[in-house]
Design a protein around this motif. Structure first.
Motif, PDB file in Angstrom:
ATOM      1  N   GLU A 220       0.829  -1.205   0.000  1.00 16.87           N
ATOM      2  CA  GLU A 220       0.000   0.000   0.000  1.00 16.87           C
ATOM      3  C   GLU A 220       0.863   1.256   0.000  1.00 16.87           C
ATOM      4  O   GLU A 220       0.573   2.220  -0.703  1.00 16.87           O
ATOM      5  N   VAL A 221       1.946   1.233   0.762  1.00 17.99           N
ATOM      6  CA  VAL A 221       2.841   2.387   0.821  1.00 17.99           C
ATOM      7  C   VAL A 221       3.496   2.627  -0.533  1.00 17.99           C
ATOM      8  O   VAL A 221       3.558   3.753  -1.031  1.00 17.99           O
ATOM      9  N   ILE A 222       3.941   1.542  -1.168  1.00 20.00           N
ATOM     10  CA  ILE A 222       4.542   1.674  -2.496  1.00 20.00           C
ATOM     11  C   ILE A 222       3.538   2.271  -3.475  1.00 20.00           C
ATOM     12  O   ILE A 222       3.849   3.199  -4.224  1.00 20.00           O
ATOM     13  N   TYR A 223       2.303   1.786  -3.425  1.00 21.86           N
ATOM     14  CA  TYR A 223       1.291   2.299  -4.345  1.00 21.86           C
ATOM     15  C   TYR A 223       0.952   3.750  -4.061  1.00 21.86           C
ATOM     16  O   TYR A 223       0.736   4.538  -4.971  1.00 21.86           O
ATOM     17  N   ALA A 224       0.912   4.089  -2.784  1.00 20.65           N
ATOM     18  CA  ALA A 224       0.597   5.468  -2.426  1.00 20.65           C
ATOM     19  C   ALA A 224       1.691   6.405  -2.934  1.00 20.65           C
ATOM     20  O   ALA A 224       1.415   7.510  -3.394  1.00 20.65           O
ATOM     21  N   LYS A 225       2.950   5.952  -2.884  1.00 21.33           N
ATOM     22  CA  LYS A 225       4.073   6.771  -3.338  1.00 21.33           C
ATOM     23  C   LYS A 225       4.108   6.893  -4.852  1.00 21.33           C
ATOM     24  O   LYS A 225       4.412   7.937  -5.396  1.00 21.33           O
ATOM     25  N   GLN A 226       3.837   5.776  -5.514  1.00 25.56           N
ATOM     26  CA  GLN A 226       4.056   5.718  -6.958  1.00 25.56           C
ATOM     27  C   GLN A 226       2.811   6.060  -7.754  1.00 25.56           C
ATOM     28  O   GLN A 226       2.858   6.114  -8.969  1.00 25.56           O
ATOM     29  N   GLY A 227       1.688   6.240  -7.108  1.00 26.75           N
ATOM     30  CA  GLY A 227       0.453   6.391  -7.854  1.00 26.75           C
ATOM     31  C   GLY A 227       0.159   5.081  -8.536  1.00 26.75           C
ATOM     32  O   GLY A 227       0.586   4.028  -8.094  1.00 26.75           O
TER      33      GLY A 227
ATOM     34  N   GLY B  29     -16.171   0.317   8.619  1.00 25.49           N
ATOM     35  CA  GLY B  29     -15.287   0.662   7.514  1.00 25.49           C
ATOM     36  C   GLY B  29     -15.331   2.125   7.121  1.00 25.49           C
ATOM     37  O   GLY B  29     -14.653   2.550   6.209  1.00 25.49           O
ATOM     38  N   LYS B  30     -16.153   2.923   7.812  1.00 25.20           N
ATOM     39  CA  LYS B  30     -16.257   4.334   7.425  1.00 25.20           C
ATOM     40  C   LYS B  30     -15.316   5.201   8.242  1.00 25.20           C
ATOM     41  O   LYS B  30     -15.085   6.353   7.918  1.00 25.20           O
ATOM     42  N   GLU B  31     -14.778   4.641   9.334  1.00 24.29           N
ATOM     43  CA  GLU B  31     -14.043   5.498  10.248  1.00 24.29           C
ATOM     44  C   GLU B  31     -12.546   5.585   9.941  1.00 24.29           C
ATOM     45  O   GLU B  31     -11.814   6.221  10.643  1.00 24.29           O
ATOM     46  N   PHE B  32     -12.116   4.920   8.855  1.00 26.10           N
ATOM     47  CA  PHE B  32     -10.680   4.862   8.620  1.00 26.10           C
ATOM     48  C   PHE B  32     -10.204   5.890   7.611  1.00 26.10           C
ATOM     49  O   PHE B  32     -10.901   6.178   6.639  1.00 26.10           O
ATOM     50  N   SER B  37      -7.868   2.071   5.007  1.00 26.20           N
ATOM     51  CA  SER B  37      -8.814   1.330   4.165  1.00 26.20           C
ATOM     52  C   SER B  37      -8.082   0.548   3.100  1.00 26.20           C
ATOM     53  O   SER B  37      -8.405  -0.601   2.817  1.00 26.20           O
ATOM     54  N   GLY B  38      -7.079   1.206   2.492  1.00 28.24           N
ATOM     55  CA  GLY B  38      -6.291   0.541   1.454  1.00 28.24           C
ATOM     56  C   GLY B  38      -5.614  -0.699   1.992  1.00 28.24           C
ATOM     57  O   GLY B  38      -5.664  -1.761   1.370  1.00 28.24           O
ATOM     58  N   VAL B  39      -5.013  -0.578   3.156  1.00 26.31           N
ATOM     59  CA  VAL B  39      -4.327  -1.723   3.769  1.00 26.31           C
ATOM     60  C   VAL B  39      -5.333  -2.843   4.054  1.00 26.31           C
ATOM     61  O   VAL B  39      -5.087  -4.009   3.751  1.00 26.31           O
ATOM     62  N   LEU B  40      -6.493  -2.462   4.587  1.00 28.67           N
ATOM     63  CA  LEU B  40      -7.507  -3.486   4.907  1.00 28.67           C
ATOM     64  C   LEU B  40      -7.995  -4.195   3.645  1.00 28.67           C
ATOM     65  O   LEU B  40      -8.258  -5.390   3.658  1.00 28.67           O
TER      66      LEU B  40
END
Lengths: 240, 102
Positions: A220-227, B29-32, B37-40
């Motif tokens: 997720e961090v990689i995707y957030a950085k790289q778009g 799931g609305k509070e994040f 959310s992405g990680v989940l």
């Protein structure tokens, strides 16, 4: 509409039921050899309903380990479900709290995988009931059957059926991997981390938890950085 | 086994139920923030990777080849569009034949 969702859930969960069949049968048999009565063995499947920790408890019971340690061990093995149900909470159709509390009992690695990879945008409550009910039914019934008849399946079939749950996981994962590099990375990184932890001697419960969380955050961090630029991401991956 | 067994069972049931119930019942799931959310949303695929590997190699004690064949067959059936049930039954079928003749 509701009924068809429930039936769709039963159908989606039927591969879990098949996968549980040999595992529950063997659990019933082992419970008998560990000295548990059919009531005690089946009660464990009814009330605890967690494959790995049930197996572990048998070997600990046989070693006469303090019951408090067995409970603690069960908790440690099952902590990973916190992650799964937190993830699932985003996808579930809104429902009264008691309804969610009720079907959450049926969330296992397997039912979670089936629910979380289902193509629906929101997972309906009847669908969740269908998936969890057929899996749970298989687990409980075949525990009892295993205690009564023992694992009397022909050996070659027993051996082959041991693959069922893993085949199901692959069947759930591969369609999502197609054309989706993020999914490939998530699964690959988690598998790699789990491998390292596993061979370093960590228990399966912990290493699945850590590998899943680490992979989900890392990707997720990689995707957030790289778009969403796949090319840039790929290069970044190789540089790492 | 006696009453100790039933107390132990009660404890096991409780500590297994709590991690299943609390997040699913009390989060919607609305509070994040988006990153959480992405990680989940990533978790299902990461879990599957960790559940499959390396455990699939050890389904038959002392015979890694068995698990590798199973993994390969399952992957192929799934890759060429077989549903989950065909993947499960097809893989069992191939391995049953393998076990019969090996």
């Amino acid at each position: 509409m509701k009924k068809s969702q429930f039936l769709a859930g039963l159908r989606a969960g039927s591969s879990i039921a098949i996968g549980y069949f040999p595992v529950a049968l063997t659990f019933g048999l082992l419970a008998k050899t560990a000295g548990l009565s059919i009531i005690e063995a089946t009660a464990m499947s009814i009330f605890v309903y967690a494959g790995a920790s049930q197996y572990m408890s048998l070997s600990l019971i046989a070693l006469a380990v303090d019951p408090i340690l067995i409970v603690l061990n069960t908790f440690i093995v099952n902590i990973r479900h916190f992650l799964m149900t937190a993830s699932l909470s985003e996808k579930m159709q809104p429902a009264p709290k008691w309804v969610k509390a009720f079907y959450s009992f049926g969330i296992t690695d397997e039912s979670f995988s089936v629910l979380a990879t289902s193509k629906n945008d929101k997972i309906s409550t009847p669908f969740a009931f269908g998936v969890t009910l057929i899996a749970y039914g298989s687990w409980v019934i075949f525990t009892a059957v295993g205690h009564v008849i023992g694992a009397n399946l022909p050996l070659f079939l027993q051996a082959a059926m041991a693959i069922a749950l893993y085949a199901m996981f692959i069947g759930l994962l591969v369609p999502s991997m197609k054309g989706n590099r993020k999914v490939v990375m998530l699964a690959g990184v988690a598998a790699a981390i789990h491998c390292v932890l596993y061979f370093s001697g960590f228990s399966a419960g912990w290493s699945i938890l850590v590998a899943t969380l680490a992979s989900s955050i890392f990707v997720e961090v990689i995707y957030a950085k790289q778009g969403k630029n796949a090319e840039a991401m790929f290069e970044k991956e190789e540089a790492v | 086994m006696g009453p100790t067994y039933w107390w132990m069972l009660f404890g096991m049931a409780l500590v297994t139920y709590i991690p299943r119930m609390i997040p699913l019942t009390f989060l919607d799931g609305k509070e994040f923030p988006p990153i959480v959310s992405g990680v989940l949303r990533n978790i299902p695929y990461a879990v599957l990777g960790a559940l499959i590997f390396p455990a699939i190699l050890f389904v038959q004690e002392g015979n890694i080849l068995f698990g590798m064949i199973g993994a390969g067959v399952a992957f192929l059936i799934a890759f060429f569009g077989g549903g989950v049930m065909s993947v499960v039954l097809g893989t069992i079928g191939v391995l049953a034949v393998y076990s019969l003749f090996m």
